[in-house]
Design a protein around this motif. Structure first.
Motif, PDB file in Angstrom:
ATOM      1  N   UNK A 488       0.662  -1.129  -0.005  1.00  0.00           N
ATOM      2  CA  UNK A 488      -0.057   0.112   0.036  1.00  0.00           C
ATOM      3  C   UNK A 488       1.000   1.079   0.138  1.00  0.00           C
ATOM      4  N   UNK A 489       1.786   1.156   0.635  1.00  0.00           N
ATOM      5  CA  UNK A 489       2.742   2.412   0.934  1.00  0.00           C
ATOM      6  C   UNK A 489       3.452   2.803  -0.301  1.00  0.00           C
ATOM      7  N   UNK A 490       4.134   1.666  -0.914  1.00  0.00           N
ATOM      8  CA  UNK A 490       4.706   1.868  -2.082  1.00  0.00           C
ATOM      9  C   UNK A 490       4.102   2.384  -3.192  1.00  0.00           C
ATOM     10  N   UNK A 491       2.921   1.765  -3.401  1.00  0.00           N
ATOM     11  CA  UNK A 491       2.130   1.772  -4.687  1.00  0.00           C
ATOM     12  C   UNK A 491       1.150   2.982  -4.242  1.00  0.00           C
ATOM     13  N   UNK A 492       0.986   3.526  -3.510  1.00  0.00           N
ATOM     14  CA  UNK A 492       0.322   4.872  -3.276  1.00  0.00           C
ATOM     15  C   UNK A 492       1.361   6.083  -3.177  1.00  0.00           C
ATOM     16  N   UNK A 493       2.395   5.921  -2.830  1.00  0.00           N
ATOM     17  CA  UNK A 493       3.617   7.099  -2.733  1.00  0.00           C
ATOM     18  C   UNK A 493       4.315   6.979  -3.978  1.00  0.00           C
ATOM     19  N   UNK A 494       4.759   6.011  -4.460  1.00  0.00           N
ATOM     20  CA  UNK A 494       5.793   5.998  -5.565  1.00  0.00           C
ATOM     21  C   UNK A 494       5.202   5.480  -6.957  1.00  0.00           C
ATOM     22  N   UNK A 513       9.972  -2.600  -8.495  1.00  0.00           N
ATOM     23  CA  UNK A 513       8.698  -2.391  -7.817  1.00  0.00           C
ATOM     24  C   UNK A 513       8.743  -3.263  -6.470  1.00  0.00           C
ATOM     25  N   UNK A 514       9.036  -4.594  -6.675  1.00  0.00           N
ATOM     26  CA  UNK A 514       9.005  -5.588  -5.682  1.00  0.00           C
ATOM     27  C   UNK A 514      10.103  -5.251  -4.854  1.00  0.00           C
ATOM     28  N   UNK A 515      11.284  -4.829  -5.258  1.00  0.00           N
ATOM     29  CA  UNK A 515      12.576  -4.704  -4.383  1.00  0.00           C
ATOM     30  C   UNK A 515      12.082  -3.554  -3.570  1.00  0.00           C
ATOM     31  N   UNK A 516      11.182  -2.428  -3.755  1.00  0.00           N
ATOM     32  CA  UNK A 516      11.177  -1.339  -3.073  1.00  0.00           C
ATOM     33  C   UNK A 516      10.145  -1.638  -1.831  1.00  0.00           C
TER      34      UNK A 516
END
Length: 679
Positions: A488-494, A513-516
């Motif tokens: 949720x965090x990575x998807x919504x911010x980056x 994306x998965x590494x992040x």
């Protein structure tokens, strides 16, 4: 482009430059493999080579063809056996006693009455002894055009052989086979799911780490199986072809007969001899007191990091099957630094229970006789239904629905307690809160458009589940809750990965994306060195069409719309992976119009992407419905385009949504008035 015919694989390489490049994709498509199989499944065989007849004489595609009259001794690839023979009957009889089992057996009996064996002489395109297609392709500029020429050549050969049925076996649910899927669909072939290749990525340093990747109760059971086997003090060896000794013939024959195959000792010895002709054969066997407990013969392809199983049989003593086929072979692969084991088809519960993932296999059939083709088309549904039920059960699902692919997080519009109709405005993205535009006909639409992921299909397992599982496999476990929060965090911010033009770029985008996500979740202490291999493994699964499943309510509802004469289409924020999923899930049976953000350069909620679909279908927006699972991109975009939006809220997360909302697609026909009189 010309199509030439040959009767021996050794003639092919000399015929055109570049023909050797066709054989480099896999061991199963190599001259060694095809040469070893000549004369086994059919007395005659043909190789059709499509290529440039000019000075360059370059080869572009090859088909391995085997005439199989209905009287043939080898029946595994005969079309009647594929559709209505022992495999289908066995699947039907394995159903729990009750109405479903009786209905399946009645369907089988009725289809057998309609399709006599004598009417099904077949020309099969297959790589014998494998779960690979019988079509090899190169890097032609026009892959689809080349394949159309090749398939037309196969159809002409079938007519000359007097075979009314043409069959392409084992087309895999993988990117490399997508052009072949597409061409066969375009030529009107009927598709039947005939099983799956069970694949295990061995990324663990040893068998103990492999066991540790399973949940506690499962881990304890597997270790007990291992301890019980080792307590018998077996002698375990990995040998070359010399390991296929005479004392294994009876063991292999018993296994063939247990699975309903018509075989004798001579046929088994022939299989052993042919297998030994192919380079790279290894035999892992366990013996005790001078007699075999079990063995598995496989090909070790270190260049491609693949192990391909070929033969195997086991006694019922001390868990020999689980230990020889799985635990000892996993240990062997780990000692080689990690390999991908291809176990082939059958026994899916045992394989998925030990970590395998299933790559679906499709066989395509076609007859130039319209009546025969209609019967083939009806017959494919029975085996497909039975195979999918068995595989879904093995994957831990009681339906073909599968866990939902986690949708991209989107800003949510604030619901209004008492929504009032308003004139549509174009502010910012052109999205308007509230109900449908005035004048929208709420019932009896002329066209229904759908979102794709989260509406029609979902990923299995979900992205957070997949990441948590792969992290645990690598010895860096983390909770599913932590991964969900990180997604949720990575998807919504980056932002989520952008649409990509190629498979390689798609894979790279999802790896990054998965590494992040792994770093955000604290996996491997945020180390890119440790996180990147896990991310690559996850990305490979995300871009694999076989990992997506239709929701259970989808087929019946799409059939209902088709019966009512209502055209359907898809409008989706997706790249070309959608078209591969489209085929794998069977959506191509209903949808002829698919509009994507990648191909149009426009993403929802921009109303222009909806207008593209409307123009293609000649539809009036006021008489068109759009069904999707996102309030922001689906409902907002549909409203801005003048469509009636219907939110599908499977999880009940939007109970306060002020517009039209359903919780399952089964409610859609009633909502549209199709279940009323005259509908």
């Amino acid at each position: 482009m010309t199509v030439r015919r040959f009767t021996a694989i050794d003639e092919v390489a000399a015929a055109m430059r570049g023909a050797r490049a066709l054989f480099e994709g896999s061991l199963e498509g190599s001259p060694d493999w095809l040469r070893a199989e000549e004369g086994r499944v059919s007395p005659s065989h043909h190789y059709l080579l499509a290529g440039d007849p000019g000075p360059a004489r370059t080869a572009a595609a090859l088909a391995a063809c085997y005439p199989l009259p209905h009287t043939a001794r080898h029946r595994a690839y005969a079309s009647w056996e594929v559709l209505l023979g022992t495999p289908t009957e066995t699947l039907a009889r394995q159903l729990t006693a009750g109405p479903a089992r009786e209905a399946a057996l009645r369907r089988l009996a009725a289809l057998r009455a309609r399709l006599p064996v004598a009417a099904t002489d077949t020309l099969a395109v297959v790589t014998p002894g494998s779960v690979r297609s019988g079509v090899l392709t190169g890097s032609a500029d026009d892959a689809d055009g080349t394949l159309h020429e090749l398939v037309a050549g196969v159809e002409a050969l079938a007519a000359e052989c007097g075979a009314p049925v043409v069959e392409f076996c084992h087309v895999r649910a993988e990117t490399a086979d997508e052009p072949l899927h597409r061409v066969l669909r375009e030529r009107g072939y009927a598709a039947v799911t005939t099983g799956a290749d069970a694949v295990l990525d061995v990324t663990w340093p040893d068998v103990d780490a492999y066991f540790a990747s399973f949940p506690g109760h499962r881990r304890r059971r597997l270790r007990k199986e291992r301890e019980r086997f080792l307590a018998t003090a077996p002698e375990v060896r990995v040998q070359g072809p010399e390991g296929l000794t005479a004392d294994l013939v009876a063991l292999q024959l018993a296994r063939y007969r247990a699975y309903g195959h018509d075989a004798d000792a001579r046929a088994v010895r022939d299989r052993f001899a042919r297998a030994a002709q192919i380079p790279g054969l290894k035999v892992l066997r366990a013996d005790r007191d001078g007699r075999p407990l079990g063995f598995i013969a496989f090909y070790e392809d270190r260049a491609r990091r693949r192990i391909t199983t070929r033969l195997g049989a086991f006694t019922r003593e001390a868990g020999a099957y689980f230990n020889v086929a799985y635990y000892e072979l996993v240990a062997h692969a780990a000692r080689l630094g990690g390999m991908r084991i291809h176990y082939g088809d059958s026994t899916y519960a045992a394989k998925t229970g030990r970590g395998c993932e299933l790559v679906r296999l499709t066989t395509y059939l076609r007859s130039a006789d319209p009546a025969l083709h209609r019967t083939l088309h009806d017959a494919v549904r029975l085996r497909t239904d039975l195979e999918e039920d068995e595989m879904c059960a093995a994957e831990g699902r009681t339906t073909r629905q599968g866990p939902q692919r986690r949708p991209q997080p989107q800003p949510q519009l604030q619901p209004q307690p008492k929504p009032q109709p308003r004139t549509r405005t174009r502010q910012g993205s052109g999205i308007q809160e509230g109900p449908e535009p005035a004048g929208t006909d709420r019932r009896r639409p002329e066209v229904v458009l759908f979102d794709a992921a989260g509406t029609l299909f979902s990923m299995h397992p979900s992205l957070p589940e997949l990441i948590a599982r792969r992290a645990a496999n690598a010895g860096t476990p983390c909770s599913i809750e932590a991964v969900e929060q990180a997604v949720d965090t990575v998807g919504s911010t980056l932002g989520w990965p952008d649409d990509q033009p190629t498979h390689a770029e798609r894979l790279q985008a999802w790896t990054e994306f998965t590494t992040l996500i792994l770093k955000q979740a604290g996996v491997a202490d945020g180390s890119a060195v440790l996180a990147t291999p896990i991310a690559r493994s996850v990305a490979r699964a995300v871009v694999e069409p076989a990992n997506y499943r239709l929701f259970l309510d989808v087929p019946a509802v799409l059939d209902r719309l088709a019966a009512a004469g209502i055209p359907v289409g898809i409008v989706s924020n997706f790249d070309d992976l959608l078209f591969e999923i489209h085929h794998h899930t069977g959506l191509h049976r209903w949808f002829r119009v698919v509009v994507t953000s990648y191909r149009t350069g426009i993403s929802k909620p921009d109303p222009r992407i909806f207008h593209r679909a409307l123009r293609t279908m000649g539809a009036d927006p006021s008489r068109t419905c759009y069904v999707g699972d996102s309030v922001y991109s689906d409902m907002g975009g549909a409203r801005a385009a003048g469509l009636q939006g219907i939110l599908i809220d499977r999880a009940g997360a939007h109970a306060g949504y002020p517009g039209s909302r359903i919780s399952t697609l089964r409610q859609l026909p009633g909502f549209l008035g199709l279940d009323s009189a005259g509908g």
